[in-house]
Design an enzyme around this catalytic site. Structure first.
Site, PDB file in Angstrom:
ATOM      1  N   ASP A   1       0.418  -3.597   5.669  1.00 23.44           N
ATOM      2  CA  ASP A   1       0.104  -3.038   4.344  1.00 23.44           C
ATOM      3  C   ASP A   1       0.811  -3.767   3.214  1.00 23.44           C
ATOM      4  O   ASP A   1       1.021  -3.211   2.149  1.00 23.44           O
ATOM      5  CB  ASP A   1       0.437  -1.536   4.305  1.00 23.44           C
ATOM      6  CG  ASP A   1       1.927  -1.271   4.201  1.00 23.44           C
ATOM      7  OD1 ASP A   1       2.703  -2.086   4.730  1.00 23.44           O
ATOM      8  OD2 ASP A   1       2.314  -0.267   3.591  1.00 23.44           O
ATOM      9  N   GLU A   2       1.159  -5.033   3.444  1.00 17.95           N
ATOM     10  CA  GLU A   2       1.908  -5.794   2.438  1.00 17.95           C
ATOM     11  C   GLU A   2       1.463  -7.234   2.392  1.00 17.95           C
ATOM     12  O   GLU A   2       1.134  -7.811   3.432  1.00 17.95           O
ATOM     13  CB  GLU A   2       3.383  -5.854   2.853  1.00 17.95           C
ATOM     14  CG  GLU A   2       4.251  -4.735   2.398  1.00 17.95           C
ATOM     15  CD  GLU A   2       5.676  -5.010   2.840  1.00 17.95           C
ATOM     16  OE1 GLU A   2       6.368  -5.769   2.160  1.00 17.95           O
ATOM     17  OE2 GLU A   2       6.068  -4.470   3.888  1.00 17.95           O
TER      18      GLU A   2
ATOM     19  N   MET B   1       0.849  -1.197   0.000  1.00 17.49           N
ATOM     20  CA  MET B   1       0.000   0.000   0.000  1.00 17.49           C
ATOM     21  C   MET B   1       0.883   1.245   0.000  1.00 17.49           C
ATOM     22  O   MET B   1       1.964   1.261   0.569  1.00 17.49           O
ATOM     23  CB  MET B   1      -0.912  -0.002   1.227  1.00 17.49           C
ATOM     24  CG  MET B   1      -1.883  -1.177   1.282  1.00 17.49           C
ATOM     25  SD  MET B   1      -2.953  -1.315  -0.180  1.00 17.49           S
ATOM     26  CE  MET B   1      -3.905   0.209  -0.055  1.00 17.49           C
TER      27      MET B   1
HETATM   28 MG   LIG Z   1       3.669   0.503   2.141  1.00 13.65          MG
END
Ligand SMILES: [Mg+2]
Length: 342
Positions: free
Chosen positions: A105-106, A9
């Protein structure tokens, strides 16, 4: 050839804050600690606008404040970010169950078996995340996790990079060694002392020379990583622990043939389901609910993992044999548990 997708993200925490406070869009935002830049604490995420001032994650908040006093400083609202993260992971799992969660976020996805081009699946994922959450992400697709992770970082934000083994020399070798997963600041300094600052230089060093400086297994890792080699699989933590089917009879029954026929049928359905998703199981549990709603379960654990219908059906009937069918049966169910891939 595997196809591994890495999704990252873009400025995740900052993007969420901008999404819920639209007046912050386009402004330098720094998220860290309790949002007070006069206190101790470090930057968790800086928006792209703040990054232009040289602000990056892990930088002390006070320093970030000196670099950009007009920035908006916000506290970390981890609960909210986690909620959004779970929605994103849900979207990813709607494409494949082969999702490895590697951070808030991954994630890695193994898209090898999906019948859709790499570009199409990346665009679909991006579109879904944009439509449902109004957030952008960067995606890298490559033959392995190591290269996919590097690829997602090549173009940011809202990037897409699809690389193959023949791109290693042109795209990967000019990058600083720190871009390799598992190369931290300490290794970076050691490599620098050896005159190595980019991945291509690392790839020119013999394994024997690396072993003079690093342990054997880490040297092996560096040797392979610098050549873009990585066999590690996508590890899904989201494995179903069991698969089950049950059926409620139209009319409560004590007819053995009906019960047996249904048990065999349900077992076959669960086994088909297991085979279809590549699982073997070790425990067969059956559930009987009588007309008065009294419910009994019995389980049979096997010596080995199996997806053999004969073995699993036999185990289901053994388990059923241990329930006294003293009343009419309302519901029967089969669950196969202790699942493992294989
Ligand atoms: Mg990121």
């Amino acid at each position: 050839m595997r196809r591994i997708l890495h999704l990252d993200m873009d400025a995740f925490f900052a993007a969420i804050e901008q999404m819920r406070h639209p007046e912050l869009v386009g402004k330098p935002i720094i998220i860290g600690g309790d949002g007070d830049p006069t206190k101790r604490g470090v930057v968790s995420t800086a928006s792209y606008e703040a990054r232009k001032f040289g602000i990056h994650s892990a930088m002390p908040l006070r320093r970030a404040y000196r670099l950009c006093p007009e920035a908006v400083f916000l506290p970390v609202d981890y609960d909210e970010y986690l909620k959004v993260s779970e929605k994103i992971k849900g979207i990813l799992r709607s494409f494949t169950s082969l999702v490895e969660d590697i951070g808030i976020d991954e994630a890695f996805l193994d898209i090898t078996d999906l019948n859709i081009s790499s570009e199409e699946i990346a665009m679909e994922i991006k579109k879904k995340i944009k439509d449902e959450l109004n957030l952008t992400c960067s995606i890298g697709i490559a033959p392995n996790k190591l290269l996919a992770k590097i690829a997602s970082d090549i173009k940011k934000p809202d990037g897409l990079s699809i690389i193959s083994e023949k791109d290693i020399e042109r795209l990967i070798w000019p990058l600083p060694v720190r871009k390799l997963w598992g190369v931290g600041p300490k290794t970076e300094v050691q490599l620098k002392n050896m005159g190595i600052s980019i991945i291509g230089e690392l790839a020119s060093i013999s394994l024997g020379r690396l072993i003079e400086y690093f342990g054997k297994s880490y040297s092996n890792y560096l040797y392979e990583a610098s050549r873009g080699i990585d066999e590690s699989p996508v590890i899904t933590h989201w494995e179903p622990k069991s698969m089950s089917r049950e059926t409620t009879f139209q009319r409560d029954t004590d007819d053995w043939n009906t019960i047996a026929k249904n048990l065999a049928e349900l077992t076959r359905e669960v086994v088909d389901n297991m085979k279809g998703s590549g699982y073997k199981g070790k425990t067969v549990t059956i559930k009987i609910r009588f007309s008065n709603f009294e419910t009994h379960t019995r389980a049979k654990t096997l010596d080995d993992f199996t997806n053999s219908i004969d073995i699993l059906r036999k185990a289901a009937f053994e388990a059923l044999g241990r329930i006294e069918l003293k009343k009419k049966v309302r519901l029967i169910g089969v669950r196969i548990g202790r699942l493992a891939r294989g």
